[in-house]
Design a protein around this motif. Sequence first.
Motif, short mmCIF file in Angstrom:
data_model
loop_
_atom_site.label_atom_id
_atom_site.label_comp_id
_atom_site.label_asym_id
_atom_site.label_seq_id
_atom_site.Cartn_x
_atom_site.Cartn_y
_atom_site.Cartn_z
N UNK A 258 0.88 -1.04 0.05
CA UNK A 258 0.00 -0.11 0.07
C UNK A 258 0.64 1.45 0.00
N UNK A 259 1.85 1.29 0.92
CA UNK A 259 2.88 2.52 1.00
C UNK A 259 3.54 2.63 -0.34
N UNK A 260 3.87 1.75 -1.13
CA UNK A 260 4.60 1.68 -2.35
C UNK A 260 3.75 2.46 -3.38
N UNK A 261 2.44 1.89 -3.59
CA UNK A 261 1.63 2.47 -4.29
C UNK A 261 1.28 4.07 -4.26
N UNK A 262 0.97 4.33 -2.81
CA UNK A 262 0.46 5.46 -2.49
C UNK A 262 1.71 6.64 -2.54
N UNK A 263 2.92 5.99 -2.38
CA UNK A 263 4.12 6.65 -2.63
C UNK A 263 4.32 7.34 -3.89
N UNK A 264 4.11 6.33 -4.72
CA UNK A 264 4.16 6.70 -6.37
C UNK A 264 3.17 7.85 -6.63
N UNK A 265 1.99 7.84 -5.97
CA UNK A 265 1.35 9.38 -6.36
C UNK A 265 1.75 10.26 -5.71
N UNK A 266 2.68 10.26 -4.56
CA UNK A 266 3.09 11.52 -3.90
C UNK A 266 4.33 11.95 -4.57
N UNK A 267 4.99 10.95 -5.40
CA UNK A 267 6.15 11.42 -6.41
C UNK A 267 7.46 10.81 -5.99
N UNK A 268 7.21 9.61 -5.20
CA UNK A 268 8.34 8.64 -4.98
C UNK A 268 8.74 7.93 -6.27
N UNK A 269 9.99 7.55 -6.29
CA UNK A 269 10.57 6.81 -7.51
C UNK A 269 10.27 5.36 -7.21
N UNK A 270 10.02 4.60 -8.21
CA UNK A 270 10.11 3.20 -8.15
C UNK A 270 11.56 2.46 -7.43
N UNK A 271 11.34 1.55 -6.41
CA UNK A 271 12.66 0.95 -5.85
C UNK A 271 13.31 0.43 -7.22
#
Length: 294
Positions: A258-271
Amino acid sequence: MEKKINQGILYMLISALCLSCMAAMAKVLANHLPTIEIVFFRNSIGVVLIMLTFFKLPLKQSGGKPFLLFFRAAIGLIAMLSFFYNIANISLADAVTYSRMSPIFTAIFALWFLREKIGIKGWLAIFLGFIGMLMVMQTNGFMLEKAHIFGILNALCAALAFTSIRELRKYYDTRVIVLSFMGIGTIVPIFSMVLSSYYQNDFFSFMMGEFIMPRSFDWIYIIGIGITASLGQVYMTKAYGITRAGLVGVAGYSVIIFSLIIGLFLGDDLPNLLSFVGIVSIILGGVIIAREKN
């Protein structure tokens, strides 16, 4: 039986989603509010909500372990400060992944302090967890970045807190254990924010910062953090109460997804590939530990 298992897993998935949303809102607030202030609001709302339950259900406890209760509260606050610092400074998925190392450390502390045995599968889980942590960290030689240090500190302190709870539950109402932690997590940030107006120290920067009046829209996030954190705890408690701890613990690792998916919407890069393998390794280690609890 199958219905209870499915319901328990559903409750844990809801808990994981709530906690992921809580972390995401904290990350948004961290763009212009200090970590210590976010921790203050998160805990102060929790204190009010827990105290309201005392009117509905009186306390039933024997007490007698005040120093252990204080230790759990203090160590839990350090874990929370480290977690919120990482939320503000690294990707949401990485910050949450570090926190999910705590069951690995809990197994080790339970061996040392509670004399609980660790089987071959348990040691395999610990090995996978540490290998995964090194993959996520991707250190340059032996040089640890600040985020790495706080990630490990978060997992270590959370594990100590969880280990102490196993003993405290024999003497205290669960609400008192949580209230002591949130009470310390409210009082210490107040003193820290006052002190920060007169004194600054880079070493303690993760727990210092002057109070900044939240903007009008920030209050929505602040209230949201309090609500989602509380719902996350409630549904987690329901999940553990309705079915086996091992199955619930496995479902709890969905918080990373869930955090990975939400993080992408916040601008985080894919690991990157190595980090992704590390996350999978930590999840696998945690799953093995959880299944051992059955």
